[in-house]
Design an enzyme around this catalytic site. Sequence first.
Site, PDB file in Angstrom:
ATOM      1  CD  GLN A  28      -4.355  38.971  72.525  1.00 24.20           C
ATOM      2  OE1 GLN A  28      -5.330  38.272  72.633  1.00 24.20           O
ATOM      3  NE2 GLN A  28      -3.471  38.748  71.576  1.00 24.20           N
ATOM      4  CG  PHE A 108       6.755  47.072  81.291  1.00 29.27           C
ATOM      5  CD1 PHE A 108       6.569  47.607  80.015  1.00 29.27           C
ATOM      6  CD2 PHE A 108       6.403  47.847  82.377  1.00 29.27           C
ATOM      7  CE1 PHE A 108       6.037  48.872  79.841  1.00 29.27           C
ATOM      8  CE2 PHE A 108       5.866  49.105  82.216  1.00 29.27           C
ATOM      9  CZ  PHE A 108       5.678  49.625  80.940  1.00 29.27           C
ATOM     10  NE  ARG A 115      15.628  46.772  82.261  1.00 33.21           N
ATOM     11  CZ  ARG A 115      15.180  45.507  82.167  1.00 33.21           C
ATOM     12  NH1 ARG A 115      15.637  44.593  83.004  1.00 33.21           N
ATOM     13  NH2 ARG A 115      14.307  45.164  81.240  1.00 33.21           N
ATOM     14  CE  LYS A 147      12.355  41.912  76.092  1.00 28.55           C
ATOM     15  NZ  LYS A 147      12.539  43.018  75.152  1.00 28.55           N
ATOM     16  CE1 TYR A 149       5.187  40.169  71.832  1.00 30.47           C
ATOM     17  CE2 TYR A 149       7.341  39.144  71.554  1.00 30.47           C
ATOM     18  CZ  TYR A 149       6.550  40.288  71.645  1.00 30.47           C
ATOM     19  OH  TYR A 149       7.121  41.524  71.554  1.00 30.47           O
ATOM     20  CD  GLU A 150      -1.975  33.399  72.656  1.00 29.91           C
ATOM     21  OE1 GLU A 150      -2.416  34.413  73.209  1.00 29.91           O
ATOM     22  OE2 GLU A 150      -2.292  32.241  72.980  1.00 29.91           O
ATOM     23  CG  ASP A 179      -0.981  37.365  74.345  1.00 34.97           C
ATOM     24  OD1 ASP A 179      -0.063  37.175  75.156  1.00 34.97           O
ATOM     25  OD2 ASP A 179      -0.779  37.668  73.153  1.00 34.97           O
ATOM     26  N   GLY A 259     -15.806  12.963  78.889  1.00 35.04           N
ATOM     27  CA  GLY A 259     -16.097  11.538  78.826  1.00 35.04           C
ATOM     28  C   GLY A 259     -17.096  11.180  77.726  1.00 35.04           C
TER      29      GLY A 259
END
Length: 438
Positions: A28, A108, A115, A147, A149-150, A179, A259
């Site tokens: 995403q 990635f 790599r 690694k 994620y969201e 994401d 406020g």
Amino acid sequence: MPAPSKKPFGQAGKALDGVRILDFTHVQSGPTCTQLLAWFGADVIKVERPGVGDITRGQLVDVKGADSLYFTMLNHNKRSITIDSKHPQGKRVLNELIKKCDVLVENFAPGALDRMGFTWEHIHKLNPRMIVASVKGFGPGPYEDCKVYENVAQCTGGSASTTGFRDGPPLVTGAQIGDSGTGLHLALGIVAALYQRNRTGRGQKVLCAMQDGVLNLARVKLRDQQRLAHGPLTEYSQYGEGVPFGEATPRAGNDSGGGQPGWILKCKGWETDPNAYIYFITQAPVWGAICDLIGEPSWKTDPEYATPRARLPKLKAIFARIEEWTMTMTKFEVMEKCNAVDIPVGPILSMKEIAEDESLRKTGTVVEVDHPVRGTYLTVGNPIKMSDSISDVKRSPLLGEHTDEILTKVLGLDKKTVAEIKGSGALSAPEKEGKAAA
Ligand code: COA
């Protein structure tokens, strides 16, 4: 600068016409970024693993055999080429693409691009003008190899600890701030790097860490963290309830982050409709109008209620009184009555209501798209509207749909070379030979 175009607005091309993106993104965060760039006119070439493609093509599938909505809704206006980036012939194609593109975007896991052999040094040598833009979970530091994620980003960026109710656990939000939020940040970084390249002639690395992106969106909570050192946060309802503050910015339920005190109130039908609620802001300048509307005109002059400071410790009771009034009407009726006297309110719109909203369709924010396999589906169009760069939403590509077109038209390879590369297996998954689009 060229002379101002004489063409009518909207007919002088798009903002990023001529920019070509080598899109190595998946899931995403990265795809959000490259989809925005595509909407601004960039030619986005999405590189996908032969036979499989972006993993989201097959995630949360609703129509058997069709790319999922997860994929289609994040990959509009792009072209797809399948390349095994670890195959020597795949690397050959990628090297040629690097020479022909302006930006490489990737998300990635840390180290994966290196790599594959596509280090910054390698890319920069092949094409010194290329911008290499990356999303990672964390910036340099103890977690840089993780690694992410969201929801990991929401938790590590300060959003989860400050979302939810004080007496409940931390909460993640439905908005994908880790994401999609980071993808948005990255897109801005890329556009800025393209602008700088006009002056310097060279590319640069652009990095957005998801933790940083979330923290940037949660910055008012870091503001509150520092204010704590100087006393309680008086606009938090916790203050009015007499609950002492701890060491860190607490969860504040539906308190407003600014406020002006606000809260979510029930409207007519709340017993059966989970979204029959409205966000109500007791903005100081319209306090008088609020008192008149709810039938408490004496609160306008009563010193116990007349000033924001006097109201702070009583907000819970005040909102309870306003709720007695909002519960007599639907959220849309409350909206109409309040807006007529400039009181800011927000009806809680369900996704069903948003999907059916005519005005959002008219502006192109909600768009119906046709897809050859799944048929028609709804998506969110470009939320950024520009008067001279009008976005149109084109369906997402099928896996490898543009492989031949890119090899011949972008790279200018002849038939023999294309056959040689294809024959090597670098563009197709061996186990699915014949089935892959490439
Ligand atoms: N050809 C050959 N190999 C390919 C390929 C292609 N076209 N595309 C990807 N691969 C390989 C990668 O090189 C990597 O191999 P390696 O581990 O041997 O180096 C492998 O596929 C897996 O890639 P990876 O990025 O690690 O995917 P994952 O599914 O294991 O992890 C994420 C997914 C999202 C957790 C991870 O990519 C990540 O942390 N990204 C950065 C943060 C991010 O964007 N997160 C939010 C995603 S919405």
